[in-house]
Design a protein around this motif. Structure first.
Motif, short mmCIF file in Angstrom:
data_model
loop_
_atom_site.label_atom_id
_atom_site.label_comp_id
_atom_site.label_asym_id
_atom_site.label_seq_id
_atom_site.Cartn_x
_atom_site.Cartn_y
_atom_site.Cartn_z
N UNK A 73 0.85 -1.18 0.00
CA UNK A 73 0.00 0.00 0.00
C UNK A 73 0.89 1.24 0.00
N UNK A 74 0.61 2.19 -0.90
CA UNK A 74 1.31 3.46 -0.76
C UNK A 74 0.72 4.16 0.46
N UNK A 105 3.28 -2.47 4.29
CA UNK A 105 2.69 -3.80 4.15
C UNK A 105 1.78 -4.11 5.33
N UNK A 106 2.07 -3.50 6.45
CA UNK A 106 1.27 -3.77 7.64
C UNK A 106 0.06 -2.84 7.71
N UNK A 107 0.15 -1.69 7.04
CA UNK A 107 -0.92 -0.71 7.12
C UNK A 107 -0.75 0.27 8.27
N UNK A 117 -2.30 7.57 6.69
CA UNK A 117 -3.25 7.27 5.63
C UNK A 117 -2.60 6.34 4.61
N UNK A 118 -3.36 5.38 4.08
CA UNK A 118 -2.81 4.48 3.07
C UNK A 118 -3.84 4.24 1.98
N UNK A 119 -3.35 4.06 0.75
CA UNK A 119 -4.25 3.74 -0.36
C UNK A 119 -4.54 2.25 -0.36
N UNK A 120 -5.68 1.85 -0.92
CA UNK A 120 -5.92 0.41 -1.06
C UNK A 120 -4.85 -0.21 -1.98
N UNK A 121 -4.60 -1.51 -1.79
CA UNK A 121 -3.58 -2.21 -2.57
C UNK A 121 -3.78 -2.00 -4.07
N UNK A 122 -5.01 -2.13 -4.54
CA UNK A 122 -5.25 -2.05 -5.99
C UNK A 122 -5.01 -0.65 -6.56
N UNK A 138 -2.41 1.17 -5.40
CA UNK A 138 -1.04 1.49 -5.00
C UNK A 138 -0.06 1.05 -6.07
N UNK A 139 0.80 1.96 -6.49
CA UNK A 139 1.79 1.63 -7.52
C UNK A 139 3.16 2.15 -7.10
N UNK A 140 4.22 1.38 -7.38
CA UNK A 140 5.56 1.82 -6.98
C UNK A 140 5.96 3.16 -7.61
#
Ligand code: ZN
Length: 160
Positions: free
Chosen positions: A15-16, A30-32, A43-48, A50-52
Motif C-alpha cells: 500500500x502506498x 505492508x502492515x498498514x 493514511x494508506x491507499x488500497x492495494x489495488x 497502490x503503484x511503486x
C-alpha cells in the motif's frame, strides 16, 4: 529499516502510504500501520490503487521494487566464507550485511528510477565504498556486489 515490513519485500499487498512525520513524502506499507522505513502511517491507499511509481521515499521504494531477502542471501554467501575462516564473527556478519543493504538498496532504487544501468550502480559503489586493494576493501566490495546482484536479480520488471 523496519524488519517486519522487509520480510515481504515485494509488491503483493503493498500500500502506498503517508506519515505525519514526513509531509508530502509517499511511503510504502505492508502492515498498514508502519511504513517500510519504520514511520507510523496516517493514511494508506488500497492495494489495488497502490503503484511503486508513486513512492517517493527511497527506502520504501527499494523495499517495494526489490526482494531484499534475495539480496540478503547473496550477501550471506559471501560473509559465510569469512565467518568459516574465523576472520569475522556471526554477529558482525549479520550487522554488516544489514548496514550494507540499508546503504545500497535505497541508492539503487534512486539510480534505477533515474535510468542508470546496473553497471553504473556497481561501478559507483566500488569507487565510493571499496576503492582500495586491501583486505577490508575487498570484503566490502564483495558484500556490496553480492547485494547489488541480488537486487538486480529480483528487480520489479514494470516501470517505477
Ligand atoms: Zn518510507
Amino acid at each position: 529499516m523496519n524488519h517486519d515490513d522487509l520480510r515481504y519485500g515485494n509488491l503483493k499487498h503493498m500500500q502506498t502510504a503517508w506519515s505525519e512525520l514526513t509531509p508530502g513524502e509517499v511511503h510504502a506499507s505492508w502492515s498498514g500501520h508502519l511504513t517500510a522505513c519504520g514511520k507510523p502511517v496516517i493514511e494508506a491507499k488500497p492495494v489495488y490503487e497502490s503503484h511503486p511509481r508513486d513512492i517517493t521515499c527511497a527506502e520504501c521504494g527499494a523495499t517495494a521494487v526489490f526482494d531484499l531477502n534475495t539480496a540478503r542471501e547473496h550477501a550471506k554467501a559471501v560473509t559465510e566464507k569469512y565467518e568459516a575462516s574465523g576472520a569475522i564473527t556471526h554477529t558482525f556478519a549479520f550487522s554488516f550485511r544489514e548496514d550494507a543493504l540499508v546503504a545500497i538498496a535505497p541508492k539503487a532504487f534512486e539510480m534505477r528510477r533515474k535510468g542508470d544501468s546496473w553497471n553504473k550502480i556497481a561501478t559507483d559503489f566500488v569507487l565510493i565504498a571499496a576503492p582500495d586493494k586491501d583486505g577490508t576493501s575487498m570484503f566490502v566490495g564483495k558484500v556490496g556486489m553480492a547485494i547489488i546482484d541480488g537486487l538486480k536479480e529480483s528487480e520489479f520488471q514494470g516501470s517505477y
